[in-house]
Write a protein that holds these residues in place. Structure first.
Motif, PDB file in Angstrom:
ATOM      1  N   MET A   1      -3.056  54.612  14.909  1.00  0.00           N
ATOM      2  CA  MET A   1      -3.835  54.621  13.681  1.00  0.00           C
ATOM      3  C   MET A   1      -4.927  55.671  13.812  1.00  0.00           C
ATOM      4  O   MET A   1      -5.654  55.687  14.803  1.00  0.00           O
ATOM      5  CB  MET A   1      -4.453  53.237  13.436  1.00  0.00           C
ATOM      6  N   ASP A   2      -5.018  56.548  12.838  1.00  0.00           N
ATOM      7  CA  ASP A   2      -6.034  57.597  12.823  1.00  0.00           C
ATOM      8  C   ASP A   2      -6.957  57.341  11.648  1.00  0.00           C
ATOM      9  O   ASP A   2      -6.576  57.507  10.495  1.00  0.00           O
ATOM     10  CB  ASP A   2      -5.375  58.972  12.692  1.00  0.00           C
TER      11      ASP A   2
ATOM     12  N   PHE B   1       4.936  48.229  30.108  1.00  0.00           N
ATOM     13  CA  PHE B   1       5.586  47.758  28.885  1.00  0.00           C
ATOM     14  C   PHE B   1       6.841  48.593  28.695  1.00  0.00           C
ATOM     15  O   PHE B   1       6.749  49.800  28.475  1.00  0.00           O
ATOM     16  CB  PHE B   1       4.687  47.972  27.661  1.00  0.00           C
ATOM     17  N   ASN B   2       8.014  47.970  28.795  1.00  0.00           N
ATOM     18  CA  ASN B   2       9.272  48.669  28.514  1.00  0.00           C
ATOM     19  C   ASN B   2       9.672  48.357  27.083  1.00  0.00           C
ATOM     20  O   ASN B   2       9.585  47.219  26.652  1.00  0.00           O
ATOM     21  CB  ASN B   2      10.372  48.217  29.486  1.00  0.00           C
ATOM     22  N   ASN B   3      10.100  49.365  26.356  1.00  0.00           N
ATOM     23  CA  ASN B   3      10.517  49.215  24.961  1.00  0.00           C
ATOM     24  C   ASN B   3       9.437  48.567  24.098  1.00  0.00           C
ATOM     25  O   ASN B   3       9.716  47.701  23.273  1.00  0.00           O
ATOM     26  CB  ASN B   3      11.823  48.415  24.862  1.00  0.00           C
ATOM     27  N   ALA B   4       8.199  48.974  24.295  1.00  0.00           N
ATOM     28  CA  ALA B   4       7.092  48.426  23.518  1.00  0.00           C
ATOM     29  C   ALA B   4       7.053  49.053  22.128  1.00  0.00           C
ATOM     30  O   ALA B   4       7.520  50.170  21.926  1.00  0.00           O
ATOM     31  CB  ALA B   4       5.762  48.710  24.227  1.00  0.00           C
TER      32      ALA B   4
ATOM     33  N   GLU C   1       1.062  55.699  12.166  1.00  0.00           N
ATOM     34  CA  GLU C   1       2.297  56.339  12.618  1.00  0.00           C
ATOM     35  C   GLU C   1       2.920  55.490  13.721  1.00  0.00           C
ATOM     36  O   GLU C   1       2.241  55.107  14.676  1.00  0.00           O
ATOM     37  CB  GLU C   1       1.966  57.728  13.170  1.00  0.00           C
ATOM     38  N   ASP C   2       4.209  55.173  13.599  1.00  0.00           N
ATOM     39  CA  ASP C   2       4.927  54.480  14.661  1.00  0.00           C
ATOM     40  C   ASP C   2       5.340  55.510  15.695  1.00  0.00           C
ATOM     41  O   ASP C   2       5.800  56.608  15.352  1.00  0.00           O
ATOM     42  CB  ASP C   2       6.167  53.772  14.118  1.00  0.00           C
ATOM     43  N   ILE C   3       5.191  55.163  16.968  1.00  0.00           N
ATOM     44  CA  ILE C   3       5.560  56.055  18.057  1.00  0.00           C
ATOM     45  C   ILE C   3       6.765  55.455  18.771  1.00  0.00           C
ATOM     46  O   ILE C   3       6.740  54.285  19.156  1.00  0.00           O
ATOM     47  CB  ILE C   3       4.384  56.251  19.036  1.00  0.00           C
TER      48      ILE C   3
ATOM     49  N   TYR D   1      -4.588  53.112  19.401  1.00  0.00           N
ATOM     50  CA  TYR D   1      -3.193  52.815  19.682  1.00  0.00           C
ATOM     51  C   TYR D   1      -3.030  51.312  19.862  1.00  0.00           C
ATOM     52  O   TYR D   1      -3.811  50.671  20.559  1.00  0.00           O
ATOM     53  CB  TYR D   1      -2.724  53.531  20.952  1.00  0.00           C
ATOM     54  N   GLN D   2      -2.000  50.756  19.238  1.00  0.00           N
ATOM     55  CA  GLN D   2      -1.690  49.345  19.361  1.00  0.00           C
ATOM     56  C   GLN D   2      -0.356  49.225  20.081  1.00  0.00           C
ATOM     57  O   GLN D   2       0.631  49.842  19.677  1.00  0.00           O
ATOM     58  CB  GLN D   2      -1.597  48.703  17.983  1.00  0.00           C
TER      59      GLN D   2
END
Length: 126
Positions: A51-52, A43-46, A25-27, A59-60
């Motif tokens: 991934m589950d 991290f701004n605008n990372a 899932e993209d966050i 989290y990446q």
């Protein structure tokens, strides 16, 4: 390892991960802060991907962080306070005001003077 220059097709990779029980899932993150004892990485605008894999969440974070002084990241973001001190929860202010039988303004000032320490704030007001 996978052969055929250029790697795997992203759709094929997604299908393989789905078959292995991995949900991706993209966050839509605005900011990510990693706190260490020495500094904060902001991290701004990372790009953040969750991934589950059968209950194990990973989290990446992709982006270029800014290294800032420890504890200073996010201090002013979203703060209603005009001073640079720590944000004092309203529940703490009410508790100190009630315990010391003073106004909420006096209780907040005492909490700010004592870095949010409830017992020290009450003691300073008694």
């Amino acid at each position: 390892m996978f052969g055929g220059g250029g790697g795997l097709n992203p759709r094929k990779m997604e299908q393989m991960m789905e078959q292995m029980g991995i949900d991706v899932e993209d966050i839509d993150a605005e900011e990510v802060i990693i706190r260490t004892a020495e500094y904060d990485l902001v991290f701004n605008n990372a790009e953040v991907t969750k991934m589950d894999a059968r209950g194990q969440e990973t989290y990446q974070v992709i982006g270029s962080p800014e290294e800032v002084e420890a504890g200073s990241a996010g201090e002013s973001a979203g703060s209603d306070e005009s001073d640079a001190g720590p944000s004092i929860p309203d529940d703490d202010v009410e508790l100190v005001a009630m315990r010391a039988d003073v106004s909420e303004d006096e209780a907040r000032a005492a909490l700010e003077d004592n870095d949010g320490d409830l017992a020290a704030a009450v003691e300073s007001l008694e």
